[in-house]
Scaffold this motif. Sequence first.
Motif, PDB file in Angstrom:
ATOM      1  N   ARG A  77       0.815  -1.277   0.006  1.00  0.00           N
ATOM      2  CA  ARG A  77      -0.153   0.031  -0.094  1.00  0.00           C
ATOM      3  C   ARG A  77       0.837   1.341  -0.120  1.00  0.00           C
ATOM      4  O   ARG A  77       0.471   2.235  -0.628  1.00  0.00           O
ATOM      5  N   VAL A  78       2.011   1.299   0.773  1.00  0.00           N
ATOM      6  CA  VAL A  78       2.746   2.420   0.711  1.00  0.00           C
ATOM      7  C   VAL A  78       3.325   2.449  -0.519  1.00  0.00           C
ATOM      8  O   VAL A  78       3.442   3.558  -1.221  1.00  0.00           O
ATOM      9  N   LEU A  79       3.974   1.454  -1.264  1.00  0.00           N
ATOM     10  CA  LEU A  79       4.465   1.692  -2.646  1.00  0.00           C
ATOM     11  C   LEU A  79       3.577   2.125  -3.738  1.00  0.00           C
ATOM     12  O   LEU A  79       3.724   2.827  -4.585  1.00  0.00           O
ATOM     13  N   ASN A  80       2.151   1.993  -3.557  1.00  0.00           N
ATOM     14  CA  ASN A  80       1.234   2.015  -4.346  1.00  0.00           C
ATOM     15  C   ASN A  80       1.199   3.728  -4.529  1.00  0.00           C
ATOM     16  O   ASN A  80       0.755   4.336  -5.715  1.00  0.00           O
ATOM     17  N   GLY A  81       1.540   4.454  -3.733  1.00  0.00           N
ATOM     18  CA  GLY A  81       1.852   6.002  -3.672  1.00  0.00           C
ATOM     19  C   GLY A  81       0.457   6.706  -3.638  1.00  0.00           C
ATOM     20  O   GLY A  81       0.784   7.995  -3.573  1.00  0.00           O
ATOM     21  N   GLN A  82      -0.666   6.040  -3.656  1.00  0.00           N
ATOM     22  CA  GLN A  82      -1.952   6.934  -3.545  1.00  0.00           C
ATOM     23  C   GLN A  82      -2.217   7.138  -2.198  1.00  0.00           C
ATOM     24  O   GLN A  82      -2.248   6.241  -1.294  1.00  0.00           O
ATOM     25  N   ILE A  83      -2.832   8.439  -1.773  1.00  0.00           N
ATOM     26  CA  ILE A  83      -3.374   8.619  -0.539  1.00  0.00           C
ATOM     27  C   ILE A  83      -4.700   9.116  -0.598  1.00  0.00           C
ATOM     28  O   ILE A  83      -4.946  10.077  -1.352  1.00  0.00           O
ATOM     29  N   CYS A  84      -5.633   8.362   0.214  1.00  0.00           N
ATOM     30  CA  CYS A  84      -6.991   8.833   0.002  1.00  0.00           C
ATOM     31  C   CYS A  84      -7.529   9.486   1.264  1.00  0.00           C
ATOM     32  O   CYS A  84      -7.362   9.051   2.283  1.00  0.00           O
ATOM     33  N   GLY A 103      -4.301   2.018  -2.007  1.00  0.00           N
ATOM     34  CA  GLY A 103      -3.089   2.797  -1.347  1.00  0.00           C
ATOM     35  C   GLY A 103      -3.665   3.181   0.154  1.00  0.00           C
ATOM     36  O   GLY A 103      -3.995   2.363   0.700  1.00  0.00           O
ATOM     37  N   ARG A 104      -2.982   4.046   0.670  1.00  0.00           N
ATOM     38  CA  ARG A 104      -3.322   4.421   2.098  1.00  0.00           C
ATOM     39  C   ARG A 104      -4.275   5.397   2.164  1.00  0.00           C
ATOM     40  O   ARG A 104      -4.543   6.023   1.290  1.00  0.00           O
ATOM     41  N   TYR A 105      -4.601   5.524   3.633  1.00  0.00           N
ATOM     42  CA  TYR A 105      -5.536   6.830   3.850  1.00  0.00           C
ATOM     43  C   TYR A 105      -5.185   7.874   4.800  1.00  0.00           C
ATOM     44  O   TYR A 105      -4.115   7.535   5.270  1.00  0.00           O
ATOM     45  N   PHE A 106      -5.814   8.851   4.676  1.00  0.00           N
ATOM     46  CA  PHE A 106      -5.833   9.705   5.896  1.00  0.00           C
ATOM     47  C   PHE A 106      -7.072  10.312   6.215  1.00  0.00           C
ATOM     48  O   PHE A 106      -8.052  10.781   5.370  1.00  0.00           O
ATOM     49  N   VAL A 107      -7.324   9.899   7.597  1.00  0.00           N
ATOM     50  CA  VAL A 107      -8.500  10.215   8.224  1.00  0.00           C
ATOM     51  C   VAL A 107      -8.576  11.782   8.853  1.00  0.00           C
ATOM     52  O   VAL A 107      -7.605  11.945   9.853  1.00  0.00           O
ATOM     53  N   LEU A 108      -9.307  12.540   8.434  1.00  0.00           N
ATOM     54  CA  LEU A 108      -9.334  13.941   9.118  1.00  0.00           C
ATOM     55  C   LEU A 108     -10.078  14.037  10.331  1.00  0.00           C
ATOM     56  O   LEU A 108      -9.752  14.905  11.225  1.00  0.00           O
ATOM     57  N   MET A 109     -10.731  13.029  10.723  1.00  0.00           N
ATOM     58  CA  MET A 109     -11.742  12.811  11.988  1.00  0.00           C
ATOM     59  C   MET A 109     -12.682  14.433  11.916  1.00  0.00           C
ATOM     60  O   MET A 109     -12.723  15.005  12.944  1.00  0.00           O
ATOM     61  N   GLY A 110     -13.269  14.596  10.981  1.00  0.00           N
ATOM     62  CA  GLY A 110     -14.053  15.756  10.625  1.00  0.00           C
ATOM     63  C   GLY A 110     -13.846  16.589   9.481  1.00  0.00           C
ATOM     64  O   GLY A 110     -13.038  16.186   8.421  1.00  0.00           O
ATOM     65  N   LEU A 111     -14.635  17.662   9.164  1.00  0.00           N
ATOM     66  CA  LEU A 111     -14.496  18.340   7.953  1.00  0.00           C
ATOM     67  C   LEU A 111     -14.535  19.889   8.554  1.00  0.00           C
ATOM     68  O   LEU A 111     -15.047  20.236   9.525  1.00  0.00           O
ATOM     69  N   LEU A 112     -13.853  20.756   7.684  1.00  0.00           N
ATOM     70  CA  LEU A 112     -13.919  22.239   8.116  1.00  0.00           C
ATOM     71  C   LEU A 112     -15.293  22.910   8.346  1.00  0.00           C
ATOM     72  O   LEU A 112     -16.120  22.727   7.432  1.00  0.00           O
ATOM     73  N   GLN A 133       4.501  14.732   1.732  1.00  0.00           N
ATOM     74  CA  GLN A 133       6.070  15.122   1.185  1.00  0.00           C
ATOM     75  C   GLN A 133       6.699  13.701   1.157  1.00  0.00           C
ATOM     76  O   GLN A 133       8.130  13.726   0.712  1.00  0.00           O
ATOM     77  N   ASP A 134       6.213  12.766   1.597  1.00  0.00           N
ATOM     78  CA  ASP A 134       6.714  11.434   1.592  1.00  0.00           C
ATOM     79  C   ASP A 134       7.237  10.951  -0.150  1.00  0.00           C
ATOM     80  O   ASP A 134       6.475  11.423  -0.896  1.00  0.00           O
ATOM     81  N   ASP A 135       8.224  10.515  -0.262  1.00  0.00           N
ATOM     82  CA  ASP A 135       8.925  10.125  -1.531  1.00  0.00           C
ATOM     83  C   ASP A 135       8.035   9.340  -2.539  1.00  0.00           C
ATOM     84  O   ASP A 135       7.828   9.310  -3.623  1.00  0.00           O
ATOM     85  N   THR A 136       7.200   8.281  -1.699  1.00  0.00           N
ATOM     86  CA  THR A 136       6.457   7.435  -2.468  1.00  0.00           C
ATOM     87  C   THR A 136       5.064   7.883  -2.931  1.00  0.00           C
ATOM     88  O   THR A 136       4.499   7.514  -3.521  1.00  0.00           O
ATOM     89  N   SER A 137       4.660   9.065  -2.128  1.00  0.00           N
ATOM     90  CA  SER A 137       3.417   9.618  -2.473  1.00  0.00           C
ATOM     91  C   SER A 137       3.393  10.417  -3.898  1.00  0.00           C
ATOM     92  O   SER A 137       4.058  10.958  -4.187  1.00  0.00           O
ATOM     93  N   ASN A 138       2.270   9.786  -4.686  1.00  0.00           N
ATOM     94  CA  ASN A 138       2.401  10.269  -5.771  1.00  0.00           C
ATOM     95  C   ASN A 138       0.884  10.742  -6.378  1.00  0.00           C
ATOM     96  O   ASN A 138       0.615  11.539  -7.276  1.00  0.00           O
ATOM     97  N   GLU A 139       0.047  10.434  -5.581  1.00  0.00           N
ATOM     98  CA  GLU A 139      -1.425  11.145  -5.811  1.00  0.00           C
ATOM     99  C   GLU A 139      -2.363  11.156  -4.685  1.00  0.00           C
ATOM    100  O   GLU A 139      -2.321  10.419  -3.674  1.00  0.00           O
ATOM    101  N   LEU A 140      -2.978  12.231  -4.589  1.00  0.00           N
ATOM    102  CA  LEU A 140      -3.867  12.461  -3.408  1.00  0.00           C
ATOM    103  C   LEU A 140      -5.631  12.447  -3.914  1.00  0.00           C
ATOM    104  O   LEU A 140      -5.889  13.161  -4.753  1.00  0.00           O
ATOM    105  N   THR A 163       0.630  23.118  -4.007  1.00  0.00           N
ATOM    106  CA  THR A 163       2.136  23.966  -3.691  1.00  0.00           C
ATOM    107  C   THR A 163       3.109  22.747  -3.579  1.00  0.00           C
ATOM    108  O   THR A 163       4.477  23.203  -3.833  1.00  0.00           O
ATOM    109  N   LEU A 164       2.924  21.458  -3.355  1.00  0.00           N
ATOM    110  CA  LEU A 164       3.941  20.493  -3.163  1.00  0.00           C
ATOM    111  C   LEU A 164       4.146  19.721  -4.441  1.00  0.00           C
ATOM    112  O   LEU A 164       4.949  19.002  -4.595  1.00  0.00           O
ATOM    113  N   GLY A 165       3.468  20.279  -5.430  1.00  0.00           N
ATOM    114  CA  GLY A 165       3.477  19.626  -7.058  1.00  0.00           C
ATOM    115  C   GLY A 165       2.882  18.074  -6.883  1.00  0.00           C
ATOM    116  O   GLY A 165       3.269  17.480  -7.837  1.00  0.00           O
ATOM    117  N   LEU A 166       1.808  17.792  -6.099  1.00  0.00           N
ATOM    118  CA  LEU A 166       1.304  16.540  -5.963  1.00  0.00           C
ATOM    119  C   LEU A 166       0.084  16.508  -6.800  1.00  0.00           C
ATOM    120  O   LEU A 166      -0.736  17.351  -6.876  1.00  0.00           O
TER     121      LEU A 166
END
Lengths: 199, 232
Positions: A77-84, A103-112, A133-140, A163-166
């Motif tokens: 999942r890390v090598l997949n490079g996608q973060i959901c 891929g991997r996830y990122f859980v915000l635990m809420g919304l703005l 900023q992790d080198d393996t990350s290629n898509e958000l 701004t990070l070019g992702l």
Amino acid sequence: MSFPVLLEDLIRSLKVLPGVGAKSAQRMAFALLEGERLGGKKLASTLTNAIAGIKHCQSCRNYTDVELCELCSNPRRVLNGQICVVANPSDVAAIEQTGHFQGRYFVLMGLLSPLDGIGPEELGLDKLKHLMQDDTSNELILATNPTVEGEATAHYIAEIAQTLGLKVSRIAQGVPVGGELGMVDGKTLGHAFSGRKIL
Amino acid sequence: MAEQNVFQMAFVLHVKPFRESSLICDLLTQFDGRVSVMAYKQKFTNPYQVFTPLVVKLKPGQGDLYFIDKLDHVGNTLPLKTSRLYSAYYVNELIVKLLSRINDSEYFFERYTQTINDLAGTSDIEPCLRQFEMTLLDEMGVWPDLTSETENGHGVQDEATYHVNPELGVMPAWDKHVKAYTGRTLKAIQGADWHDKTTLQTAKLLLRELINFHLGGQILKSRQFFKSMNKY
């Protein structure tokens, strides 16, 4: 009618659960005491262990009982490079059930939501930036709800990612499988048209 | 008392879930000002979204809480993005935190609608917000007339300098440690004449000072959106 202090305490404690009011709490308390004393003991010890042992994953903020959750420590999942990016742990479970995302996830635990006191600080965006900023990350992939708060959060994160070019993408919106066009609301149908695919 | 049996336009200022199947919406309505209503959740979509024009009919509930009798129309959510969206959130937060009661509901609703539509369009953000802040303070009854000294009613002089105190209003400047404004700038702000960029900047500082005073220590979360954006 007043109950013994311990029973009152139990009823009051059960009311912390969502959707449980005084009546439901009373029914649950009686059920535990009448026929489910063993089950009740197990529930009490499980609850104590869970509250003490479950914390947020250091990487994705999902619930886990170790430092890095199972999904984040999976090298494939890390090598997949996608973060959901999702709002809640229940969203992770829903997406995992589809089997479409590896891929991997990122859980915000809420919304703005400023009026609920949730700003960028509360969503752990510094951690997300670190992950981006992790080198393996290629898509958000932004998989927040298609509500005003969900869109606001998605755009806020998209600005940071750019701004990070992702590469940043947003999940599609449209007609549900097995649905009828006549039953779909105008806004969803509009989104379905603007996001149509070339065959 | 809410206007019953009348369809009226409304915008959701804030919505929070109540039990499993309901929502409590803080509405800004055309005829009733701010109203709290309970609405039932719908299965797949939630029509009670902020910045979305609604046409509703209310019916009495318990105390100050009303029910949605009929939801007649749900318009398109305004196309607010990035800083324009955060500004619109700021407008909502100001109303919720500062304006519990609205006297001239129709006028205020029209000003609110105009502001968020301007924000959703191509108008400059800053004049929109300043104009709205002035309307809000005026509706609260705390906006001082910047064209005359509050104590004696004498008109302000272009070249003279003045203090604007949130409680005492406009007075001749006497303390060099307190921010002072020229009469010319005060007149321009009162007349919403934003041709000069410095007038707009001065108005921002003046309005922030007045708003912070009336917030009484409450923090505006939406302001953090802008601050944090620079941080990331």
